[in-house]
Design an enzyme around this catalytic site. Structure first.
Site: not given
Length: 457
Positions: A203, A206, A228, A356
């Site tokens: 999330c 949170c 949350c 990369d």
């Protein structure tokens, strides 16, 4: 004037002139972009995010043009600040006048903060966030924060957000701007999505682990946070009843209680998201559904966005790949096509591609082993052709199906001349234009994109 002259000189010498005029103009006069963009009469819409920017922006421009608006837009996808500047320079008169109703601007995520300091957008579309060129963008959190922080600095902007991507959907509450959302309801084919690498599991508010009712691909789907209560919002523009068809898809698009059938003849499930974003902006601008339909019908894919060619009687599709999620969706489209295929993959590691190439190991090449009987040959080209071949070998592709031909024209010629029903060509960024140039010489471009017309009814 200097910028316009450099554009002509670039094209005269074989260049594309997509960014050089912006470089020259900005060196001559630093306020070129800000002063030209202020002349746009009705509004500026920006499109940013990781995948689908060019397609979304071009679809949007066609919708606006179908509504009778004059639109300045960076059609070729030059989306750094120099490319955006060049777009305005090319479309200005010699006296520096921009006579357009709207600007539709695709903007690179990392360049977004710089561009919005000079160009005030009225709307911002954010498609999705995926890992992309780590040596250039850094980790995904960094990319998201660049866009979020830049949005917070803006006043009176409307956000058009992908409800299915939690990294994008968070931008509504975290920036405080008015936002409308688009998304796709649950689809039936979730088996493939269930095994893909996720870009985001937690999330953004949170840090709790997200629960998913279903995935479309990567982290896109129906999510909620048990800790949350952050969750996917019900989109104002939502596609339902998605059906994959030969070379395209159909769906219902619902908005304010009314649903319309949509048919996209350009391959790739992900292109539905691009169409939904253009649809949402069109509705915000009070453009009618029939006009949006007309605009989408005018859309033809930009270079390397499922661009179609025909070599004798064999279809050939050219598709840009630049990150794991985009490559995964390209592979899914490849496997959805009927018949046998010869596959070409050009892998470069120039600065614009990202030095990369470790991201290849996050691409789900293993899915190819499900249809090896239909995949006849793999020709690997480009500066890192050998590494591409090695990755395919470790994914389970038989070695006798893999050939390394570093030189592009020889590799493309071999792929087109294969015995399969379709040639499917993947290319990283810096190999894309050379590959398209070779295809233009060897094969016939489907200019009208007869099977690529989009319709909404």
């Amino acid at each position: 004037m200097g910028g316009k002259l450099s554009s002509r000189l670039s094209k005269f010498t074989g260049g594309r002139g997509s960014s050089l005029p912006g470089v020259v103009a900005r060196r001559i006069y630093a306020k070129t972009l800000s002063e030209l963009s202020k002349q746009v009469k009705k509004g500026t819409i920006m499109v940013t995010g990781t995948n689908g920017k060019t397609t979304t922006n071009n679809m949007l421009a066609k919708v606006l043009q179908a509504d009778g608006q004059r639109v300045v837009f960076n059609e070729e996808g030059a989306n750094l600040i120099t490319g955006v500047t060049a777009c305005f320079v090319r479309n200005a008169t010699l006296s520096g006048v921009i006579d357009y109703d709207y600007a539709a601007l695709e903007v690179d995520e990392a360049s977004f903060p710089k561009v919005v300091k000079e160009v005030k957008p009225d709307m911002v579309v954010v498609n999705n966030f995926f890992r992309d060129q780590l040596d250039r963008y850094g980790e995904l959190d960094k990319t998201v924060s660049l866009v979020r922080d830049a949005l917070k600095q803006l006043d009176d902007v409307i956000l058009v957000l992908n409800a299915d991507d939690p990294l994008v959907a968070q931008l509504g509450p975290t920036t405080g701007h008015k936002a409308i959302y688009y998304g796709i309801s649950q689809q039936q084919d979730v088996g493939r999505a269930a095994v893909q690498t996720r870009e985001a599991r937690f999330c953004p508010f949170c840090g709790g682990e997200l629960d998913y009712n279903y995935y479309h691909y990567s982290q896109l789907g129906d999510y909620n946070c048990p800790r949350c209560n952050f969750a996917r919002v019900t989109p104002e523009v939502e596609a339902t009843d998605v059906e994959i068809t030969l070379g395209g898809l159909t769906a219902q698009v619902c908005h304010q209680g009314s649903c319309s059938a949509i048919t996209l003849h350009t391959a790739g499930f992900y292109n539905l998201y691009n169409a939904l974003a253009a649809f949402a902006v069109g509705k915000l601008l009070a453009i009618s559904v029939p006009t949006i339909q007309k605009g989408l019908e005018m859309y033809t894919p930009a270079i390397g966005r499922m661009e179609r060619f025909r070599y004798h009687d064999k279809p050939a599709l050219l598709n840009l790949v630049k990150n794991p999620t985009g490559f995964n969706e390209g592979l899914a489209t490849l496997l959805s096509l009927p018949g046998s295929k010869d596959v070409f993959i050009a892998l470069n590691d120039n600065a614009a591609d990202g030095r990369d190439i470790s991201w290849l190991w996050d691409v789900d090449f293993e899915i190819l082993t499900e249809q090896l009987d239909y995949l006849q040959t793999f020709t690997c080209a480009g500066t890192r052709a050998e590494e591409m071949a090695l990755r395919l070998k470790y994914a389970g592709v038989p070695v006798d199906k893999i050939t390394v031909v570093r030189e592009l024209e020889s590799a493309i010629t071999a792929t087109l001349g294969g015995q399969a029903d379709t040639a499917y060509l993947f290319s990283t960024y810096t190999a894309l234009w050379p590959a398209q140039s070779i295809l233009n010489r060897l094969a016939e471009k489907e200019e009208t994109h007869a099977v690529g017309l989009s319709s909404v009814s």
